[in-house]
Motif scaffolding. Structure first.
Motif, PDB file in Angstrom:
ATOM      1  N   LEU A  81       0.917  -1.113   0.061  1.00  0.00           N
ATOM      2  CA  LEU A  81      -0.048   0.594  -0.100  1.00  0.00           C
ATOM      3  C   LEU A  81       1.056   1.786  -0.089  1.00  0.00           C
ATOM      4  N   PRO A  82       1.079   2.342  -1.159  1.00  0.00           N
ATOM      5  CA  PRO A  82       1.843   3.429  -1.293  1.00  0.00           C
ATOM      6  C   PRO A  82       0.921   4.445  -0.184  1.00  0.00           C
TER       7      PRO A  82
ATOM      8  N   VAL B 270       4.081   3.836   4.086  1.00  0.00           N
ATOM      9  CA  VAL B 270       4.229   2.530   3.261  1.00  0.00           C
ATOM     10  C   VAL B 270       3.476   1.276   4.155  1.00  0.00           C
ATOM     11  N   GLU B 271       3.111   0.688   3.850  1.00  0.00           N
ATOM     12  CA  GLU B 271       2.856  -1.029   4.482  1.00  0.00           C
ATOM     13  C   GLU B 271       3.216  -1.895   3.948  1.00  0.00           C
TER      14      GLU B 271
ATOM     15  N   THR C 137      14.584   3.069   4.931  1.00  0.00           N
ATOM     16  CA  THR C 137      14.043   3.327   6.265  1.00  0.00           C
ATOM     17  C   THR C 137      13.637   1.846   6.639  1.00  0.00           C
ATOM     18  N   GLY C 138      13.674   1.994   7.855  1.00  0.00           N
ATOM     19  CA  GLY C 138      13.372   0.365   8.371  1.00  0.00           C
ATOM     20  C   GLY C 138      11.886   0.409   8.183  1.00  0.00           C
ATOM     21  N   THR C 139      11.080  -0.348   8.874  1.00  0.00           N
ATOM     22  CA  THR C 139       9.706  -0.890   9.181  1.00  0.00           C
ATOM     23  C   THR C 139       9.337  -1.766  10.300  1.00  0.00           C
ATOM     24  N   VAL C 140       8.630  -1.632  11.033  1.00  0.00           N
ATOM     25  CA  VAL C 140       8.247  -2.309  12.002  1.00  0.00           C
ATOM     26  C   VAL C 140       7.409  -3.089  11.470  1.00  0.00           C
TER      27      VAL C 140
ATOM     28  N   ARG D  51       3.351  -8.604   8.049  1.00  0.00           N
ATOM     29  CA  ARG D  51       2.822  -7.217   8.229  1.00  0.00           C
ATOM     30  C   ARG D  51       3.555  -6.677   8.596  1.00  0.00           C
ATOM     31  N   PHE D  52       4.440  -5.813   7.032  1.00  0.00           N
ATOM     32  CA  PHE D  52       5.602  -4.748   8.103  1.00  0.00           C
ATOM     33  C   PHE D  52       5.358  -3.642   7.845  1.00  0.00           C
TER      34      PHE D  52
END
Length: 125
Positions: A45-46, A50-51, A78-81, A87-88
């Protein structure tokens, strides 16, 4: 084999751009982009943030890097959680402005490390 993989990647990229552009003309919010390679499949999902959902393979880490070729912009990765299984969500905004962006998604997990690149049209709501 390498030529076929490159051709597949180019076709996926072109299909992503076409899908994003036509979806934006038809209205609505950011459109979901799907992409795959030999190791992982993702749904993106841009929007900011961002997901990324990993729908094939089990990623442990996901990093995002955005480039806007038409303007010569390249933003730092960039990192993600991890917000749930597969799902990030980006830790910070990824896109600096509206337009067509190439998003490189680096995944690392059970199938090794890989990079999937998608194109997305980002437009203010």
């Amino acid at each position: 084999m390498k030529r076929a993989r490159s051709l597949t990647a180019v076709c996926l990229l072109a299909a992503g751009v076409l899908f994003a552009v036509t979806s934006r003309w038809l209205g609505g919010g950011p459109e979901i982009v799907e992409a795959a390679d030999a190791r992982y499949t993702v749904t993106v999902l841009p929007a900011d943030p961002v997901e990324v959902r990993v729908t094939s393979g089990q990623a442990e880490t996901v990093t995002l890097a955005a480039v806007m070729p038409s303007m010569g912009h390249a933003l730092p990765p960039t990192g993600t959680v991890q917000a749930g299984p597969g799902r990030f969500v980006a830790e910070e905004d990824v896109f600096g402005m509206d337009g067509v962006w190439e998003l490189s998604i680096t995944l690392s997990g059970d199938r090794g490390e890989d990079v999937i690149t998608v194109s997305a049209v980002v437009a203010g709501d």
